[in-house]
Design an enzyme around this catalytic site. Structure first.
Site, mmCIF file in Angstrom:
data_model
loop_
_atom_site.group_PDB
_atom_site.id
_atom_site.type_symbol
_atom_site.label_atom_id
_atom_site.label_comp_id
_atom_site.label_asym_id
_atom_site.label_seq_id
_atom_site.Cartn_x
_atom_site.Cartn_y
_atom_site.Cartn_z
ATOM 1 N N ARG A 237 -8.301 -1.966 10.113
ATOM 2 C CA ARG A 237 -8.555 -0.886 11.215
ATOM 3 C C ARG A 237 -9.950 -0.182 10.891
ATOM 4 O O ARG A 237 -10.197 -0.295 9.896
ATOM 5 C CB ARG A 237 -7.542 0.259 10.925
ATOM 6 C CG ARG A 237 -6.191 -0.352 11.664
ATOM 7 C CD ARG A 237 -5.437 0.649 12.330
ATOM 8 N NE ARG A 237 -5.319 1.748 11.423
ATOM 9 C CZ ARG A 237 -4.607 3.031 11.805
ATOM 10 N NH1 ARG A 237 -4.435 3.186 13.193
ATOM 11 N NH2 ARG A 237 -4.272 3.884 10.910
ATOM 12 N N LYS B 199 1.674 -1.637 -0.142
ATOM 13 C CA LYS B 199 1.217 -2.490 0.972
ATOM 14 C C LYS B 199 1.353 -3.773 0.717
ATOM 15 O O LYS B 199 0.743 -4.347 -0.196
ATOM 16 C CB LYS B 199 -0.213 -2.006 1.411
ATOM 17 C CG LYS B 199 -0.753 -2.789 2.622
ATOM 18 C CD LYS B 199 -1.693 -1.931 3.378
ATOM 19 C CE LYS B 199 -2.483 -2.446 4.387
ATOM 20 N NZ LYS B 199 -3.431 -1.423 5.278
ATOM 21 N N ARG C 176 0.032 9.369 5.502
ATOM 22 C CA ARG C 176 0.201 9.051 3.769
ATOM 23 C C ARG C 176 1.378 10.057 3.480
ATOM 24 O O ARG C 176 1.695 10.791 3.984
ATOM 25 C CB ARG C 176 -1.012 10.082 3.361
ATOM 26 C CG ARG C 176 -2.482 9.152 3.625
ATOM 27 C CD ARG C 176 -2.654 7.920 2.906
ATOM 28 N NE ARG C 176 -3.755 7.460 3.379
ATOM 29 C CZ ARG C 176 -4.144 6.479 4.095
ATOM 30 N NH1 ARG C 176 -2.843 5.908 4.850
ATOM 31 N NH2 ARG C 176 -5.139 5.938 4.314
#
Ligand code: ATP
Ligand code: BTN
Length: 321
Positions: free
Chosen positions: A117, A182, A318
């Site tokens: 992104r 991730k 977050r």
């Protein structure tokens, strides 16, 4: 596009796991040993570990099972293109939406300009991960495109579950997580509208066997190899087939029923549901307890002021524990 065929031939030969001398590689390619050595250096720059033993030749440090487009194409109805070396699979499709059939898939072994992104870099070493994009002509138009990273995320988790891989979760709006790290990122992009329809490209980068050494990633990440725990080597062809089927089905389903068909499914695999989080929107930060997504795909936060919903492309979520 640069011709990478010599390097790819070297890799194909080395992928049997044995030693191959510079001389034998050179004779297959009709080039000198010095030229082979130059190609090996180029391959190493793609992130592939190759070592050389005096008197024996070159060998791959890790097994490499390359993507096989014919095998994938046999199992799916979508047109599939494999471009081993590419700038970005998303960009490749975005540049060609006028001529491509909706559902076309682009796969790569290495991306020179893989992106996340807001133009952030997506680390994309050769053969270690999966880089998969699909072009979709969305008749509902641009407004409906907002929810697509959520829809594709659900499809990814469900495809993995279908292969017996459990415990993979989602982080709003575009990340795939495993144990708070991730595992994959999703990037949905648009190349403008044709009539009322929007030309959408959804892309996923999933870490499969990436090594620490390969990556300048500045946040905790994990590979599918680690998720699998046992020693079994993941077949990226089988994974690609499963993802193509799942995305195709999810995108069709989204066109028919909209976000409503995905809210429950998304919330059931939300990595942060009922946990303290913060949302970062430029200079502004909001803290609260995440309560999952609403019917429009916005993230719901329980704050001191009550329930608040946030939606839009410039928001980063977050952990705030
Ligand atoms: P957010 O999207 O919530 O702002 P993000 O930090 O995940 O968070 P993205 O733009 O979604 O940002 O993803 C790009 C980021 O992902 C990069 O800045 C880098 O930190 C990380 N990244 C890059 N390559 C990889 C990879 N192969 N595996 C895991 N993470 C990666
Ligand atoms: C993110 O987390 O920001 C999204 C990362 C998306 C990476 C994939 S890899 C295949 C496709 N091509 C790209 O250039 N990006 C996406």
């Amino acid at each position: 596009m640069k011709d990478h065929s010599a390097k790819l031939t070297v890799l194909k030969i080395l992928s049997d796991g044995s030693f191959h001398s510079g001389e034998s590689l050179g004779s297959v390619l009709g080039i000198s040993r010095a030229a082979v050595s130059k190609h090996i250096k180029g391959i190493q720059l793609w992130g592939v570990d190759i070592f050389r033993v005096q008197g024996k030749g070159y060998q791959l440090a890790q097994p490499l099972c390359m993507l096989d487009v014919e095998r994938i194409q046999q199992e799916v109805t979508n047109p599939v293109e494999l471009h081993p070396i590419i700038d970005s699979t998303n960009q490749y499709l975005l540049d060609r939406t006028e001529s491509l059939e909706s559902g076309t898939v682009c796969l790569a072994e290495y991306q020179a300009q893989g992106r996340g992104r807001r133009g952030r870099k997506w680390v994309s070493p050769f053969g270690a991960n999966l880089y998969l994009s699909m072009y979709w002509r969305l008749d509902a138009g641009m407004a409906a495109a907002m929810g697509l990273s959520l829809v594709v995320g659900v499809a990814i988790v469900e495809a993995l579950e279908g292969l017996g891989i459990e415990g993979v979760k989602l982080k709003w709006p575009n990340d795939v997580y495993y144990q708070d790290k991730k595992l994959a990122g999703i990037l949905v992009e648009m190349s403008g509208q044709a009539g009322g329809a929007a030309n959408i490209v959804a892309g996923m980068g999933m870490n499969i066997a990436m090594k620490d050494r390969d990556s300048e990633v500045d946040q905790p990440w994990v590979t599918l190899n680690e998720v699998m725990a046992d020693d079994h080597i993941i077949d990226r062809n089988q994974l690609s087939i499963a993802f193509i089927h799942a995305w195709q089905q999810a995108l069709r389903n989204y066109e028919q029923v909209g976000m409503q068909g995905f809210v429950k499914r998304w919330n059931s695999v939300d990595n942060f549901i009922n946990r303290p989080v913060k949302l970062i929107m430029g200079q502004k930060t909001v803290t609260g307890i995440s309560r999952g997504i609403d019917d429009h795909g916005g993230i719901v936060l329980e704050t001191n002021q009550g329930m608040e919903t946030y939606i839009g492309g410039e928001i980063s979520l977050r952990n705030n524990e």
